[in-house]
Write an enzyme that holds these catalytic residues in place. Structure first.
Site: not given
Ligand code: NAX
Length: 328
Positions: A92, A131, A159, A187
């Site tokens: 977001r 997310n 979690d 989540h």
């Molecule tokens: P980052 O922003 O460091 O990395 C995300 C990566 O995904 C970026 O390199 C971006 O270029 C890539 N990306 C975006 N669109 C894409 C697509 N269409 N195909 C392939 N790659 C794509 O985020 P990071 O800290 O690694 O977190 C990743 C996701 O995990 C986020 O959505 C975050 O909110 C979520 N999380 C989920 C958690 C859970 O418990 N379910 C906890 C941790 C985290 O917050």
């Protein structure tokens, strides 16, 4: 030796994957005898950074890492994959409405669901970490009609692990004493970590702690808001712990849950515990032979019922929103 298992990971140049890929390649996911082939997806502008990560993977000379393939086309990267960990998502940004967020992620997860449908191996298991994880998983699932629905899970293991750590600290016991933890629902901040079935050294955790005020006013909000607390302290969101949870969920899904215990997994609801079908919600689950089942027969008291219902209501709202956006 065994043939390599093909593991797809998306968002591979991001911060979670900077831990996750090295854990997978070192054997934490599938054990010390199972080679892996990594197939890594990124968006085009992040491919150069991803090349740097691959250089570091090379420089670890991991004995179990048979090959690494990278790309920006899910139809290519998902070719023949047995396991898919969908970590990459659209965060977001400032001024973005919730519907904008769902729409941006919808574009990603419809495309990736279709690509998995057309190219993944017949035994594929798909775990969504990015997310909003539960609803992104629903979108991918609904766009992959040829893959059985129960092969799509979302991550609530972080979690779960957070809740285990908090209750172990409160009771002054090692985390290994805490079993039968359940996180119910989404989540998100509405998730419900349930201490009424949790055990500490084999005794009921809620009875042992005997402090409803602590459960309601400290335990629940601490676990629910842990992600925000990490951002506040570290300046960026949880990464190594999210990678660890992603590995543990997938490892348990493939290799099985420990005898006499269960874990929290977000899975397509089959109506168990009154959670309506058509959403992906967190339940207590066991895994045998690579197939999970939702633990049945737990008694849910009024307090827990209200908490579960609130989180499920949020998932239903998200489902309705992505339905009206035409994403599912
Ligand atoms: P980052 O922003 O460091 O990395 C995300 C990566 O995904 C970026 O390199 C971006 O270029 C890539 N990306 C975006 N669109 C894409 C697509 N269409 N195909 C392939 N790659 C794509 O985020 P990071 O800290 O690694 O977190 C990743 C996701 O995990 C986020 O959505 C975050 O909110 C979520 N999380 C989920 C958690 C859970 O418990 N379910 C906890 C941790 C985290 O917050």
């Amino acid at each position: 030796t065994n043939a390599p298992v093909k593991v797809a990971v998306t968002g591979a140049a991001g911060q979670i994957c900077y831990s996750l890929l090295f854990r997978i390649a070192s054997g934490s996911l599938l054990g010390p005898d199972q080679p892996v082939e990594l197939r890594l997806l990124e968006i085009t502008p992040a491919l150069k950074a991803l090349e740097g990560v691959v250089m570091e993977l090379d420089d670890c000379a991991f004995p179990l890492l048979s090959s690494v393939h990278i790309g920006d086309d899910p139809n290519d990267v998902f070719e023949g994959v047995n396991l898919a960990m969908l970590v990459g998502a659209r965060p977001r940004s400032k001024g973005m409405e919730r519907s904008d967020l769902l729409e941006a992620n919808g574009a990603i997860f419809t495309a990736q669901g279709k690509a998995l449908n057309d190219h993944a191996a017949d035994d594929v298991k798909v775990l969504i970490t990015g997310n909003p994880a539960n609803t992104n998983a629903l979108i991918a699932m609904r766009n992959a009609p040829d893959i059985p629905a129960e092969r799509f899970n979302a991550l609530t293991r972080l979690d779960h692990n957070r809740a285990v750590a908090q209750v172990a600290a409160k009771a002054g016991v090692p985390v290994t004493e805490v079993t039968h933890m359940t996180v119910w629902g989404n989540h998100s901040a509405t998730q419900y970590p349930d201490l009424f079935h949790t055990e500490i050294g084999g005794r009921n955790a809620a009875e042992l702690i005997d402090d409803q005020a602590w459960i309601e006013n400290e335990f629940l909000p601490t676990v629910q808001k842990r992600g925000a607390a990490i951002i506040e302290a570290r300046g960026s969101s949880s990464a190594a712990s999210a990678a660890n949870a992603t590995v543990e969920h997938m490892r348990d899904w493939v290799l099985g849950t420990p005898e006499g215990d269960w874990v929290s997994m977000s899975v397509p609801s089959d109506g168990s515990y009154g959670v309506q079908e058509g959403i992906i919600s967190s339940f207590p689950c066991t895994v045998t032979d690579g197939e999970y089942s939702i633990v049945q027969g737990l008694e849910i008291d009024d307090f827990s019922r209200a908490k579960i219902d609130a989180s499920v209501a949020e998932l239903v709202e998200e489902r309705d929103a992505v339905t009206s956006l035409g994403l599912i």
